[in-house]
Design a protein around this motif. Structure first.
Motif, PDB file in Angstrom:
ATOM      1  N   MET A 284     -29.210  60.924  -6.570  1.00  0.00           N
ATOM      2  CA  MET A 284     -29.761  59.637  -7.013  1.00  0.00           C
ATOM      3  C   MET A 284     -28.945  59.039  -8.152  1.00  0.00           C
ATOM      4  SD  MET A 284     -33.906  60.015  -6.650  1.00  0.00           S
ATOM      5  CE  MET A 284     -34.129  61.134  -8.000  1.00  0.00           C
ATOM      6  N   GLY A 285     -27.881  59.708  -8.582  1.00  0.00           N
ATOM      7  CA  GLY A 285     -27.005  59.154  -9.617  1.00  0.00           C
ATOM      8  C   GLY A 285     -27.238  59.689 -11.010  1.00  0.00           C
ATOM      9  N   CYS A 286     -28.130  60.653 -11.158  1.00  0.00           N
ATOM     10  CA  CYS A 286     -28.395  61.239 -12.478  1.00  0.00           C
ATOM     11  C   CYS A 286     -27.336  62.293 -12.780  1.00  0.00           C
ATOM     12  CB  CYS A 286     -29.793  61.849 -12.523  1.00  0.00           C
ATOM     13  SG  CYS A 286     -31.105  60.641 -12.326  1.00  0.00           S
ATOM     14  N   ILE A 287     -26.171  61.818 -13.161  1.00  0.00           N
ATOM     15  CA  ILE A 287     -25.012  62.673 -13.385  1.00  0.00           C
ATOM     16  C   ILE A 287     -24.808  62.836 -14.891  1.00  0.00           C
ATOM     17  CG2 ILE A 287     -22.510  62.826 -13.041  1.00  0.00           C
ATOM     18  CD1 ILE A 287     -22.977  61.014 -10.543  1.00  0.00           C
TER      19      ILE A 287
ATOM     20  N   LYS B 233     -25.565  56.954 -18.623  1.00  0.00           N
ATOM     21  CA  LYS B 233     -26.620  56.377 -19.465  1.00  0.00           C
ATOM     22  C   LYS B 233     -27.880  56.212 -18.621  1.00  0.00           C
ATOM     23  CE  LYS B 233     -27.612  52.259 -22.179  1.00  0.00           C
ATOM     24  NZ  LYS B 233     -27.102  50.941 -22.589  1.00  0.00           N
ATOM     25  N   VAL B 234     -29.013  56.540 -19.201  1.00  0.00           N
ATOM     26  CA  VAL B 234     -30.302  56.379 -18.524  1.00  0.00           C
ATOM     27  C   VAL B 234     -31.236  55.621 -19.459  1.00  0.00           C
ATOM     28  CG1 VAL B 234     -31.099  58.640 -19.300  1.00  0.00           C
ATOM     29  CG2 VAL B 234     -32.193  57.577 -17.361  1.00  0.00           C
ATOM     30  N   LYS B 235     -31.996  54.687 -18.891  1.00  0.00           N
ATOM     31  CA  LYS B 235     -32.929  53.878 -19.684  1.00  0.00           C
ATOM     32  C   LYS B 235     -34.309  53.949 -19.057  1.00  0.00           C
ATOM     33  CE  LYS B 235     -33.712  49.097 -21.127  1.00  0.00           C
ATOM     34  NZ  LYS B 235     -33.169  47.726 -21.052  1.00  0.00           N
ATOM     35  N   LEU B 236     -35.330  54.167 -19.889  1.00  0.00           N
ATOM     36  CA  LEU B 236     -36.703  54.168 -19.382  1.00  0.00           C
ATOM     37  C   LEU B 236     -37.138  52.720 -19.202  1.00  0.00           C
ATOM     38  CD1 LEU B 236     -39.238  55.632 -18.529  1.00  0.00           C
ATOM     39  CD2 LEU B 236     -39.958  55.629 -20.912  1.00  0.00           C
ATOM     40  N   ASN B 237     -37.470  52.348 -17.983  1.00  0.00           N
ATOM     41  CA  ASN B 237     -37.807  50.970 -17.636  1.00  0.00           C
ATOM     42  C   ASN B 237     -39.305  50.703 -17.725  1.00  0.00           C
ATOM     43  OD1 ASN B 237     -37.061  48.356 -16.634  1.00  0.00           O
ATOM     44  ND2 ASN B 237     -37.933  48.974 -14.673  1.00  0.00           N
ATOM     45  N   SER B 238     -40.126  51.605 -17.180  1.00  0.00           N
ATOM     46  CA  SER B 238     -41.569  51.372 -17.201  1.00  0.00           C
ATOM     47  C   SER B 238     -42.329  52.669 -16.941  1.00  0.00           C
ATOM     48  CB  SER B 238     -41.963  50.338 -16.138  1.00  0.00           C
ATOM     49  OG  SER B 238     -41.726  50.857 -14.846  1.00  0.00           O
ATOM     50  N   ARG B 239     -43.612  52.625 -17.239  1.00  0.00           N
ATOM     51  CA  ARG B 239     -44.528  53.732 -16.942  1.00  0.00           C
ATOM     52  C   ARG B 239     -45.710  53.170 -16.159  1.00  0.00           C
ATOM     53  NH1 ARG B 239     -43.862  58.403 -19.977  1.00  0.00           N
ATOM     54  NH2 ARG B 239     -42.479  58.154 -21.751  1.00  0.00           N
TER      55      ARG B 239
ATOM     56  N   ASP C  27     -47.754  58.214 -15.356  1.00  0.00           N
ATOM     57  CA  ASP C  27     -46.976  58.940 -14.356  1.00  0.00           C
ATOM     58  C   ASP C  27     -47.178  58.259 -13.014  1.00  0.00           C
ATOM     59  OD1 ASP C  27     -45.443  60.901 -13.146  1.00  0.00           O
ATOM     60  OD2 ASP C  27     -46.981  62.443 -13.239  1.00  0.00           O
ATOM     61  N   PRO C  28     -46.163  57.838 -12.295  1.00  0.00           N
ATOM     62  CA  PRO C  28     -44.739  58.083 -12.514  1.00  0.00           C
ATOM     63  C   PRO C  28     -44.127  57.084 -13.505  1.00  0.00           C
ATOM     64  CG  PRO C  28     -45.027  56.856 -10.486  1.00  0.00           C
ATOM     65  CD  PRO C  28     -46.409  57.140 -11.024  1.00  0.00           C
ATOM     66  N   ILE C  29     -42.815  57.245 -13.704  1.00  0.00           N
ATOM     67  CA  ILE C  29     -42.043  56.347 -14.553  1.00  0.00           C
ATOM     68  C   ILE C  29     -40.903  55.773 -13.717  1.00  0.00           C
ATOM     69  CG2 ILE C  29     -42.580  57.610 -16.665  1.00  0.00           C
ATOM     70  CD1 ILE C  29     -39.733  58.794 -16.538  1.00  0.00           C
ATOM     71  N   THR C  30     -40.334  54.659 -14.193  1.00  0.00           N
ATOM     72  CA  THR C  30     -39.105  54.166 -13.567  1.00  0.00           C
ATOM     73  C   THR C  30     -38.005  54.201 -14.611  1.00  0.00           C
ATOM     74  OG1 THR C  30     -39.557  51.831 -14.029  1.00  0.00           O
ATOM     75  CG2 THR C  30     -40.296  52.696 -11.901  1.00  0.00           C
TER      76      THR C  30
ATOM     77  N   ASP D 138     -27.232  51.101 -12.869  1.00  0.00           N
ATOM     78  CA  ASP D 138     -27.743  49.839 -12.297  1.00  0.00           C
ATOM     79  C   ASP D 138     -28.719  50.036 -11.141  1.00  0.00           C
ATOM     80  OD1 ASP D 138     -26.364  48.275 -14.126  1.00  0.00           O
ATOM     81  OD2 ASP D 138     -24.593  48.136 -12.846  1.00  0.00           O
ATOM     82  N   TYR D 139     -29.215  51.241 -10.928  1.00  0.00           N
ATOM     83  CA  TYR D 139     -30.236  51.510  -9.925  1.00  0.00           C
ATOM     84  C   TYR D 139     -31.544  51.855 -10.623  1.00  0.00           C
ATOM     85  CZ  TYR D 139     -26.596  51.809  -6.382  1.00  0.00           C
ATOM     86  OH  TYR D 139     -25.565  51.513  -5.538  1.00  0.00           O
ATOM     87  N   THR D 140     -32.636  51.350 -10.081  1.00  0.00           N
ATOM     88  CA  THR D 140     -33.953  51.688 -10.607  1.00  0.00           C
ATOM     89  C   THR D 140     -34.536  52.811  -9.762  1.00  0.00           C
ATOM     90  OG1 THR D 140     -34.290  49.411 -11.349  1.00  0.00           O
ATOM     91  CG2 THR D 140     -36.239  50.803 -11.151  1.00  0.00           C
ATOM     92  N   LEU D 141     -34.894  53.890 -10.424  1.00  0.00           N
ATOM     93  CA  LEU D 141     -35.438  55.066  -9.747  1.00  0.00           C
ATOM     94  C   LEU D 141     -36.846  55.343 -10.249  1.00  0.00           C
ATOM     95  CD1 LEU D 141     -32.390  57.450 -10.241  1.00  0.00           C
ATOM     96  CD2 LEU D 141     -32.870  56.023  -8.255  1.00  0.00           C
ATOM     97  N   SER D 142     -37.708  55.824  -9.373  1.00  0.00           N
ATOM     98  CA  SER D 142     -39.046  56.233  -9.746  1.00  0.00           C
ATOM     99  C   SER D 142     -39.103  57.759  -9.742  1.00  0.00           C
ATOM    100  CB  SER D 142     -40.060  55.660  -8.750  1.00  0.00           C
ATOM    101  OG  SER D 142     -41.358  56.060  -9.104  1.00  0.00           O
ATOM    102  N   LEU D 143     -39.592  58.320 -10.837  1.00  0.00           N
ATOM    103  CA  LEU D 143     -39.672  59.775 -10.980  1.00  0.00           C
ATOM    104  C   LEU D 143     -41.045  60.174 -11.488  1.00  0.00           C
ATOM    105  CD1 LEU D 143     -36.377  60.549 -12.943  1.00  0.00           C
ATOM    106  CD2 LEU D 143     -36.750  60.866 -10.499  1.00  0.00           C
TER     107      LEU D 143
END
Length: 73
Positions: free
Chosen positions: A30-33, A37-43, A48-51, A56-61
């Motif tokens: 998913m690009g988490c290398i 840089k990673v930015k917390l976008n929302s909760r 839970d979950p968070i994005t 430049d990709y938005t991921l939900s975890l």
């Protein structure tokens, strides 16, 4: 050591390593290398979950997945 789970909305960090070997492959795909840089976008309303935004990709975890992404500093 801080993880993505500990970030506040809008806060960023640099990925240092991935903690869970089983989850690592999924996160790497998913690009988490490390070094990215990673930015917390929302909760979600209950936290839970968070994005997150990585490369430049938005991921939900889920929070337990986010806790396996360790940050530098």
């Amino acid at each position: 050591m801080r993880s993505v789970r500990d970030l506040k909305i809008g806060e960023s960090g640099i990925i240092a390593s991935l903690l869970d070997p089983e989850m690592s492959l999924k996160l790497l795909e998913m690009g988490c290398i490390p070094g990215e840089k990673v930015k917390l976008n929302s909760r979600a309303p209950l936290g839970d979950p968070i994005t997150i935004i990585v490369n430049d990709y938005t991921l939900s975890l889920r929070l337990d997945e986010a806790a396996t992404i360790l940050l530098k500093g």
